[in-house]
Design an enzyme around this catalytic site. Structure first.
Site, PDB file in Angstrom:
ATOM      1  N   GLU A 148       2.588   6.636   0.270  1.00  0.00           N
ATOM      2  CA  GLU A 148       3.476   7.773   0.786  1.00  0.00           C
ATOM      3  C   GLU A 148       3.870   8.466  -0.639  1.00  0.00           C
ATOM      4  O   GLU A 148       4.198   7.959  -1.491  1.00  0.00           O
ATOM      5  CB  GLU A 148       4.895   7.098   1.195  1.00  0.00           C
TER       6      GLU A 148
ATOM      7  N   ARG B 174       3.192  -9.200  -0.846  1.00  0.00           N
ATOM      8  CA  ARG B 174       3.266  -8.231  -1.997  1.00  0.00           C
ATOM      9  C   ARG B 174       3.401  -8.973  -3.319  1.00  0.00           C
ATOM     10  O   ARG B 174       3.612  -9.895  -3.558  1.00  0.00           O
ATOM     11  CB  ARG B 174       4.238  -6.974  -1.607  1.00  0.00           C
TER      12      ARG B 174
ATOM     13  N   LYS C 109       9.511   1.898  -5.466  1.00  0.00           N
ATOM     14  CA  LYS C 109       9.489   3.639  -6.265  1.00  0.00           C
ATOM     15  C   LYS C 109      10.940   4.006  -6.318  1.00  0.00           C
ATOM     16  O   LYS C 109      11.113   4.835  -7.150  1.00  0.00           O
ATOM     17  CB  LYS C 109       8.544   4.438  -5.163  1.00  0.00           C
TER      18      LYS C 109
HETATM   19  P1  ATP Z   1       7.842   1.194  -2.694  1.00  0.00           P
HETATM   20  O1  ATP Z   1       8.680  -0.231  -1.879  1.00  0.00           O
HETATM   21  O2  ATP Z   1       7.347   0.778  -4.016  1.00  0.00           O
HETATM   22  O3  ATP Z   1       8.257   2.415  -2.189  1.00  0.00           O
HETATM   23  P2  ATP Z   1       5.993   1.261  -0.414  1.00  0.00           P
HETATM   24  O4  ATP Z   1       5.235   0.204   0.167  1.00  0.00           O
HETATM   25  O5  ATP Z   1       7.192   1.914   0.119  1.00  0.00           O
HETATM   26  O6  ATP Z   1       6.426   0.767  -1.909  1.00  0.00           O
HETATM   27  P3  ATP Z   1       3.882   3.113  -0.087  1.00  0.00           P
HETATM   28  O7  ATP Z   1       3.216   4.238  -0.846  1.00  0.00           O
HETATM   29  O8  ATP Z   1       3.974   3.293   1.358  1.00  0.00           O
HETATM   30  O9  ATP Z   1       4.808   2.314  -0.792  1.00  0.00           O
HETATM   31  O10 ATP Z   1       2.694   2.040  -0.175  1.00  0.00           O
HETATM   32  C1  ATP Z   1       1.466   2.346  -0.088  1.00  0.00           C
HETATM   33  C2  ATP Z   1       0.405   0.981   0.051  1.00  0.00           C
HETATM   34  O11 ATP Z   1       0.691  -0.023  -1.111  1.00  0.00           O
HETATM   35  C3  ATP Z   1       0.898   0.121   1.075  1.00  0.00           C
HETATM   36  O12 ATP Z   1       0.097  -0.429   2.125  1.00  0.00           O
HETATM   37  C4  ATP Z   1       1.976  -0.848   0.458  1.00  0.00           C
HETATM   38  O13 ATP Z   1       1.888  -2.188   1.513  1.00  0.00           O
HETATM   39  C5  ATP Z   1       1.297  -1.158  -0.657  1.00  0.00           C
HETATM   40  N1  ATP Z   1       2.286  -1.722  -1.571  1.00  0.00           N
HETATM   41  C6  ATP Z   1       3.469  -1.235  -2.212  1.00  0.00           C
HETATM   42  N2  ATP Z   1       4.038  -2.039  -3.141  1.00  0.00           N
HETATM   43  C7  ATP Z   1       3.203  -3.060  -2.969  1.00  0.00           C
HETATM   44  C8  ATP Z   1       3.458  -4.328  -3.724  1.00  0.00           C
HETATM   45  N3  ATP Z   1       4.480  -4.658  -4.505  1.00  0.00           N
HETATM   46  N4  ATP Z   1       2.239  -5.338  -3.562  1.00  0.00           N
HETATM   47  C9  ATP Z   1       1.137  -5.132  -2.737  1.00  0.00           C
HETATM   48  N5  ATP Z   1       1.114  -3.855  -2.058  1.00  0.00           N
HETATM   49  C10 ATP Z   1       2.040  -2.821  -2.298  1.00  0.00           C
HETATM   50 MG    MG Z   2       6.012   2.450   2.595  1.00  0.00          MG
END
Ligand code: ATP
Ligand code: MG
Length: 559
Positions: free
Chosen positions: A35, A261, A271
Site C-alpha cells: 500500500e 510476519r 508504517k
Molecule cells: P504495515 O503494518 O507496516 O503498514 P502492511 O501490511 O499494512 O504493513 P502493506 O503495504 O500492505 O503493509 O504490505 C505489503 C506486503 O508486505 C503485504 O503482503 C504484507 O503482508 C507484507 N508485510 C508487511 N509487513 C510485514 C512483516 N512485518 N513481515 C512480513 N511481511 C510483511
Molecule cells: Mg496492508
C-alpha cells in the site's frame, strides 16, 4: 571465521516444489502488493524476498502491484520510493507496475454483478449502527433494515454513490453473505465506501473506493496470480477471499497462503508508527539510517545482499515465531562487509601524539593491503610522520592490569608501523590531556623487539595527511526489545537518546576519494559507509553501519 549460516525452512517453497513435482502447479505467478502509504521496512523485505524469490526459483513471474484503494493516505512519492527499494534489493517485477486502481472499472462491474445476483446491497446504517448490528464473537449479527432493497434500487444507489451524490459515510455497498457467520468477516462485509478524495492514479473519476477485501483477490485473479502470499492476519479473511472468487466470473482462481510476519527486537515494523517518527521530526526522514526502512538500512550501509541473506536465514513458517534477534540482521551485514569492505584506519576521537625522536620532515609511506584476504583490492598508501592522531580510548593514564594499549612508560605497536613508548603526558591548565610525547623504537618495523612483549596494536593517522571526516555513530533507535509492546504510543518513551552521536574524526588519506555509499572497515572500530546524501569530496560523512562484535556468531557457536 565461521559466519556462514544455513537457510531456515520455507514451507511455501517446499509446498510449491511438491505441487510442481506432482503436476498440480504449472506457472508460478506471485505478487508483492504494498500500500503506497509509507516507505517499505524490513518486514516488507521478507515479503519481497519471498514473493520475488519464489518466482525466480520456479521460473515464474512476480508482479509489483500497488494496493491503492485508500487515496487519503497514499502519495506518489511513496510509490516512487517503493519502486526504487524493490530494485535496489535486486528484484525486477514482470511487466509494468500494476495498480489495484487499474481494475476499478472491472471491480465496479463485478459489484453490479453481485447486486444483480442478489448478493450485495446498499446500506444506510451509520458506522456506529453497523458495528452494533454486526454482533460480537459470541453473538450473531442482525440484518440491516436495508438488506432487502430491490436490485434496481441498489444499482441506482450505487451509481449515484459513484458520481458523488452522497456524502462520505452516508452509504456503503455490502456483500450479502451471512450475518450469523462465526467468522465476522463474512457478516456482510463492506465492498465500497464513499470518499470524495482525489486519487493519485485515477484523479477525480471515482467518489467511491473498494475495500481491501473486495479488491485484493479479484486483482490476483485478473493478473493470473497462482499463489497469493500474505501475512497471517489475513487468515480469517481467506473465506471471504474465496467467496468472491466463487461468486464472481473471475478468469482464474488464485490461492491465498499465509505466513508469519517478521518482528524484530528493538525495531518497529509498522508504517503508521514509523510515519509518526518522521512526522514528529524524531528522525531525519524515512531514510534516516536508524530507521528499519529499506532506504534507511541502505543509507546506514547495509547491502542488498545482506538483507536478502537475512531473509533467507529467518525462513518462512506459519507459526508466529515471536521476536527475531536483530543480532541476526547485523550478523548478515557484518559477514558481507567482513569479506567485501576494504580496510582503512580512522581515529574516531583524536588525541595528538608527537614522536620526539622523529624529524619534522621525516616521511615514510607504507603500502598496506586494501583487505587482508583480498588481493584484488588496491593497496593503500599509508604515510607516517612525526605527528600522529591516535584514539583517546587507546590511552589511559592509570591503566588497569589488562590494558595492553598506550599508557605512561608503556609500549604499543602502531598498526603497520613501529612500536612506540609513551614518555610524557602533556596537559592544559584544566588538567585535560592535550597530547602525548612518545618515542619510536626504529628496530621494530614489522617485528616485535626481542625479549619484550608488545601485545597491543593501535590504529593511527598521520597528522599532516589525515583527512578530517564527520562520523555519525548510529545505534538502536529504541532501548527496549519491544518498543510498542504496551500502549500504542508508548514507543516514544523508549527512544534511545544516544541513537546518534556525531563526532569529528581523522581518517587516513586513502579515504579522501570515498564516493557516496562506499563502505569500509575502520580497523578496530567497525564498518562504515559514506552517506549517500551528505558526503562529498572534501566534506566526507561516514555512517556507522555496525560494530565489529558479532554476538550472533557467538550465540551460534555456543548453541
Ligand atoms: P504495515 O503494518 O507496516 O503498514 P502492511 O501490511 O499494512 O504493513 P502493506 O503495504 O500492505 O503493509 O504490505 C505489503 C506486503 O508486505 C503485504 O503482503 C504484507 O503482508 C507484507 N508485510 C508487511 N509487513 C510485514 C512483516 N512485518 N513481515 C512480513 N511481511 C510483511
Ligand atoms: Mg496492508
Amino acid at each position: 571465521m565461521t559466519t556462514e549460516s544455513t537457510s531456515a525452512p520455507n514451507f511455501i517453497r517446499n509446498q510449491i516444489r511438491e505441487e510442481i513435482e506432482a503436476g498440480r502447479s504449472q506457472k508460478i505467478v506471485t505478487r508483492f502488493p504494498p500500500e503506497p502509504n509509507g516507505f517499505l521496512h524490513i518486514g516488507h523485505a521478507k515479503s519481497i524476498c519471498l514473493n520475488f524469490g519464489l518466482a525466480q526459483q520456479f521460473g515464474g513471474d512476480c508482479h509489483l502491484r500497488f494496493d491503492d484503494t485508500n487515496p487519503a493516505k497514499e502519495e506518489q512519492a511513496y510509490i516512487d520510493a517503493i519502486k526504487e527499494d524493490v530494485h535496489w534489493l535486486g528484484f525486477e517485477w514482470a511487466g509494468e507496475v500494476r495498480h489495484a486502481s487499474d481494475y476499478f472499472d472491472q471491480l465496479y462491474a463485478w459489484a453490479q454483478h453481485l447486486i444483480r445476483e442478489g448478493k450485495a446491497y446498499v446500506d444506510d446504517l451509520s458506522p456506529d449502527e453497523m458495528r452494533e448490528y454486526r454482533g460480537t464473537l459470541t453473538e450473531p449479527g442482525r440484518p440491516s433494515p436495508w438488506r432487502e432493497r430491490s436490485v434496481e434500487e441498489n444499482l441506482d444507489l450505487l451509481e449515484r454513490m459513484r458520481v458523488g451524490e452522497f456524502a462520505e459515510g452516508e452509504k456503503v455497498l455490502r456483500a450479502k453473505i451471512d450475518m450469523a457467520s462465526p467468522n465476522i468477516n463474512m457478516r456482510d462485509p463492506i465492498l465500497y465506501r464513499i470518499r470524495h478524495a482525489t486519487h493519485h492514479q485515477t484523479g477525480d473519476k471515482w467518489k467511491i473506493y473498494p475495500s481491501y477485501d473486495f479488491t485484493h483477490g479479484q486483482s490476483d485473479a485478473i493478473e493470473g496470480i497462482s499463489h497469493s502470499v500474505c501475512t497471517l492476519e489475513f487468515e480469517d479473511h481467506r473465506p471471504l477471499y474465496e467467496w468472491f472468487l466463487n461468486n464472481l466470473p473471475v478468469p482464474t482462481k488464485p490461492r491465498q497462503i499465509e505466513f508469519a510476519r517478521l518482528n524484530l527486537n528493538y525495531t518497529l515494523t509498522s508504517k503508521r508508527k514509523l510515519k509518526l517518527l518522521v512526522d514528529q521530526g524524531i528522525v531525519d526522514g524515512w531514510d534516516d539510517p536508524r530507521m528499519p526502512t529499506i532506504s534507511g538500512m541502505r543509507r546506514r550501509g547495509y547491502t542488498a545482499a545482506s538483507i536478502r541473506r537475512f531473509c533467507e536465514m529467518i525462513g518462512v513458517t506459519r507459526a508466529d515465531g515471536g521476536l527475531v534477534d536483530i543480532a541476526m540482521l547485523t550478523h548478515a551485514i557484518r559477514s558481507d562487509l567482513e569479506e567485501n569492505a576494504p580496510r582503512a584506519m580512522c581515529v574516531i576521537n583524536p588525541l595528538k601524539v608527537v614522536l620526539t625522536n622523529v624529524a619534522e620532515d621525516h616521511e615514510e609511506v607504507y603500502e598496506v593491503p586494501g583487505h587482508p584476504g583480498r588481493e584484488d583490492m588496491p593497496v593503500r598508501k599509508v604515510p607516517f610522520n612525526r605527528e600522529l592522531w591516535i584514539d583517546r580510548d587507546d590511552f589511559m593514564e592509570e591503566p588497569p592490569k589488562k590494558f595492553f594499549r598506550l599508557a605512561p612508560g608503556k609500549e604499543v605497536r602502531l598498526r603497520n608501523s613501529y612500536v612506540i613508548r609513551c614518555d610524557e603526558v602533556v596537559k592544559d591548565a584544566e588538567g585535560e590531556i592535550v597530547e602525548l610525547h612518545c618515542s619510536v623504537d626504529f628496530d621494530t618495523l614489522g617485528k616485535n623487539p626481542e625479549g619484550r612483549k608488545v601485545k597491543g596494536v593501535i590504529h593511527w593517522v598521520s597528522a599532516i595527511h589525515g583527512v578530517p571526516v564527520e562520523v555519525r555513530l548510529y545505534d538502536n533507535l529504541f532501548m527496549v526489545e519491544q518498543p510498542d509492546k504496551d500502549k500504542d504510543t508508548d514507543f516514544l518513551e523508549h527512544l534511545n537518546p544516544e541513537s546518534l552521536v556525531t563526532v569529528q574524526a581523522m581518517a587516513e588519506p586513502s579515504l579522501a576519494g570515498a564516493g557516496p555509499e562506499d563502505r569500509y572497515q575502520f580497523e578496530r572500530v567497525g564498518y562504515f559507509c559514506a552517506d549517500r546524501h551528505a558526503s562529498r569530496p572534501g566534506q566526507l560523512v561516514f555512517n556507522r553501519t555496525v560494530g565489529l562484535k558479532d554476538s550472533w556468531a557467538k550465540i551460534q557457536k555456543k548453541g
